[in-house]
Design a protein around this motif. Structure first.
Motif, PDB file in Angstrom:
ATOM      1  N   PHE A 120       3.595   7.396  -1.610  1.00 27.77           N
ATOM      2  CA  PHE A 120       2.220   7.353  -2.118  1.00 27.77           C
ATOM      3  C   PHE A 120       1.712   5.919  -2.197  1.00 27.77           C
ATOM      4  CE2 PHE A 120      -0.631   6.815  -5.769  1.00 27.77           C
ATOM      5  CZ  PHE A 120      -1.658   7.680  -5.432  1.00 27.77           C
ATOM      6  N   PHE A 121       2.601   4.994  -2.543  1.00 27.10           N
ATOM      7  CA  PHE A 121       2.204   3.592  -2.682  1.00 27.10           C
ATOM      8  C   PHE A 121       2.384   2.821  -1.373  1.00 27.10           C
ATOM      9  CE2 PHE A 121       2.802   4.591  -7.223  1.00 27.10           C
ATOM     10  CZ  PHE A 121       1.581   4.141  -7.695  1.00 27.10           C
ATOM     11  N   LEU A 122       2.208   3.509  -0.265  1.00 24.68           N
ATOM     12  CA  LEU A 122       2.138   2.890   1.049  1.00 24.68           C
ATOM     13  C   LEU A 122       0.794   3.234   1.686  1.00 24.68           C
ATOM     14  CD1 LEU A 122       5.690   3.664   2.512  1.00 24.68           C
ATOM     15  CD2 LEU A 122       4.868   1.445   1.667  1.00 24.68           C
ATOM     16  N   GLU A 123       0.358   2.382   2.593  1.00 22.54           N
ATOM     17  CA  GLU A 123      -0.831   2.706   3.376  1.00 22.54           C
ATOM     18  C   GLU A 123      -0.609   4.053   4.061  1.00 22.54           C
ATOM     19  OE1 GLU A 123      -2.788   1.590   7.594  1.00 22.54           O
ATOM     20  OE2 GLU A 123      -1.488   0.088   6.687  1.00 22.54           O
ATOM     21  N   PRO A 124      -1.578   4.972   4.029  1.00 25.22           N
ATOM     22  CA  PRO A 124      -1.370   6.305   4.603  1.00 25.22           C
ATOM     23  C   PRO A 124      -0.814   6.299   6.021  1.00 25.22           C
ATOM     24  CG  PRO A 124      -3.388   6.293   3.335  1.00 25.22           C
ATOM     25  CD  PRO A 124      -2.873   4.876   3.328  1.00 25.22           C
ATOM     26  N   ALA A 125      -1.265   5.378   6.860  1.00 21.91           N
ATOM     27  CA  ALA A 125      -0.795   5.344   8.247  1.00 21.91           C
ATOM     28  C   ALA A 125       0.675   4.956   8.358  1.00 21.91           C
ATOM     29  CB  ALA A 125      -1.647   4.374   9.058  1.00 21.91           C
ATOM     30  N   MET A 126       1.260   4.444   7.285  1.00 23.80           N
ATOM     31  CA  MET A 126       2.644   3.970   7.332  1.00 23.80           C
ATOM     32  C   MET A 126       3.586   4.824   6.493  1.00 23.80           C
ATOM     33  SD  MET A 126       1.922  -0.155   7.259  1.00 23.80           S
ATOM     34  CE  MET A 126       3.551  -0.600   7.845  1.00 23.80           C
ATOM     35  N   ARG A 127       3.090   5.934   5.976  1.00 20.56           N
ATOM     36  CA  ARG A 127       3.935   6.759   5.110  1.00 20.56           C
ATOM     37  C   ARG A 127       5.042   7.488   5.860  1.00 20.56           C
ATOM     38  NH1 ARG A 127      -0.987   9.020   1.212  1.00 20.56           N
ATOM     39  NH2 ARG A 127      -1.149   7.096  -0.028  1.00 20.56           N
ATOM     40  N   ALA A 128       4.930   7.574   7.169  1.00 24.08           N
ATOM     41  CA  ALA A 128       5.984   8.206   7.961  1.00 24.08           C
ATOM     42  C   ALA A 128       6.982   7.196   8.514  1.00 24.08           C
ATOM     43  CB  ALA A 128       5.360   9.002   9.114  1.00 24.08           C
TER      44      ALA A 128
END
Length: 359
Positions: A120-128
């Motif tokens: 959750f505390f990552l940029e959405p594009a980098m959550r994977a």
């Protein structure tokens, strides 16, 4: 944890994170003419959290360090939804939006132990990005990383909050982002507008609180020396890249980033005002040697009701004519709110345009 507590966690955590995402949607798309539609879009997004949060009450005291942050974050999120329901005007909605930063502050310590919270505390594009997640999971504890507050208790003035990624190592020079809150705001809350992007992309983040009720846009300037003191202290303790010191800000904070950032002896190498006011004399009075080639990332919403888009267009023309290297972004669906989705672009720009530190 017993099976029952694990089952509770599997219900509560997703409900909490979904509620926080919904609150982020309101903060981003809040525009007075669109207020009914925005509120309708998040209607009921608190239902799962309301239904599940009570499951934590029966957890044993041995799980208090996990239960407490979840309960506090959940209560703050629900308080925002409650105030939405009672709000009669835009000002009341803005007051309700004071709760999500408090919820995130309570929740963040669990990023170290709960992978969904870490994502959750990552940029959405980098959550994977499994490698990025693994680097955070494997980072050894350090006293000089994570979220910190220096003389910045709620209600205080002139202090700052900051975030140093847990992956920090002193053998690498890190970009510094100094982010200035809007009028009547504070750095402790504004920190969360930038934290996930600083965490994802590897930047040290400082969010100061103005000395007065807002930044020194009139009268005696007590904020510039305070900002310089803060930056000097950070540079003395952490390894900061001297070619990448960014000053950014929203609304009054964006305007003050012009005022102090164009000073001849400003320590900042880059400026990124967002939804800021501007007067052509700001560019005309700037020291020619300071403004020549200065990287400025200027962003503004076409729906801005406080400072209309023509203000930003005028700023772009005046700053460019004065010799600044201006990157200009108009955002079609942005009102007078913070576009968190722009942070990765600003950080990419910061890395791509190094500039020697002034002086």
């Amino acid at each position: 944890m017993e099976d029952r507590e694990l089952e509770d966690l599997a219900v509560v955590a997703p409900a909490l994170l979904q509620a926080l995402e919904a609150l982020g949607f309101v903060a981003r798309y809040l525009n007075p003419p669109d207020l009914p539609q925005v509120m309708q879009a998040v209607e009921g997004r608190d239902a799962d959290l309301r239904a599940s949060l009570g499951r934590l009450a029966s957890w044993p005291e041995s799980l208090a360090q996990l239960r407490g942050p979840l309960q506090t974050a959940g209560a703050e999120a629900l308080a925002a939804f409650d105030e939405f329901g009672e709000a009669g005007d835009l000002r009341a909605i803005f007051r309700a939006l004071r709760h999500p930063p408090r919820a995130q502050e309570a929740l963040y310590p669990l990023a170290a132990v709960l992978p969904p919270v870490s994502r959750f505390f990552l940029e959405p594009a980098m959550r994977a990005d499994a490698g990025l997640q693994a680097r955070f999971a494997q980072a050894p504890p350090r006293a000089d990383t994570g979220v910190m507050h220096v003389d910045n208790a709620p209600g205080s003035r002139g202090g700052f909050s900051m975030y140093v990624p847990e992956t920090y190592t002193p053998d690498v020079a890190w970009p510094l982002v100094v982010a200035l809150h809007g009028g009547s705001g504070n750095g402790r809350a504004f920190l969360w507008s930038w934290l996930r992007d600083a965490r994802s992309h590897g930047a040290i983040l400082v969010a100061p609180t103005a000395v007065g009720g807002t930044w020194a846009l009139a009268g005696a300037d007590l904020d510039t020396p305070n900002l310089n003191r803060i930056v000097d202290g950070v540079r003395g303790q952490w390894n900061i890249d001297p070619a990448r010191l960014l000053l950014t800000g929203l609304s009054d904070g964006g305007t003050f980033s012009y005022v102090t950032g164009l000073e001849p002896h400003s320590p900042f190498t880059h400026l990124a005002p967002i939804a800021a006011s501007f007067h052509p004399m700001i560019a005309q009075m700037a020291d020619p040697g300071r403004i020549a080639g200065l990287p400025i990332h200027l962003a503004h919403g076409e729906l801005d009701w406080m400072f209309p888009i023509d203000v930003a267009r005028q700023a772009y023309e005046a700053l460019s004519a004065a010799g600044a290297a201006v990157t200009y972004r108009e955002i079609a669906d942005l009102s007078h709110t913070y576009p968190r989705e722009l942070n990765p672009e600003i950080l990419d720009w910061l890395r791509a345009t190094p500039r020697p530190a002034p002086g």
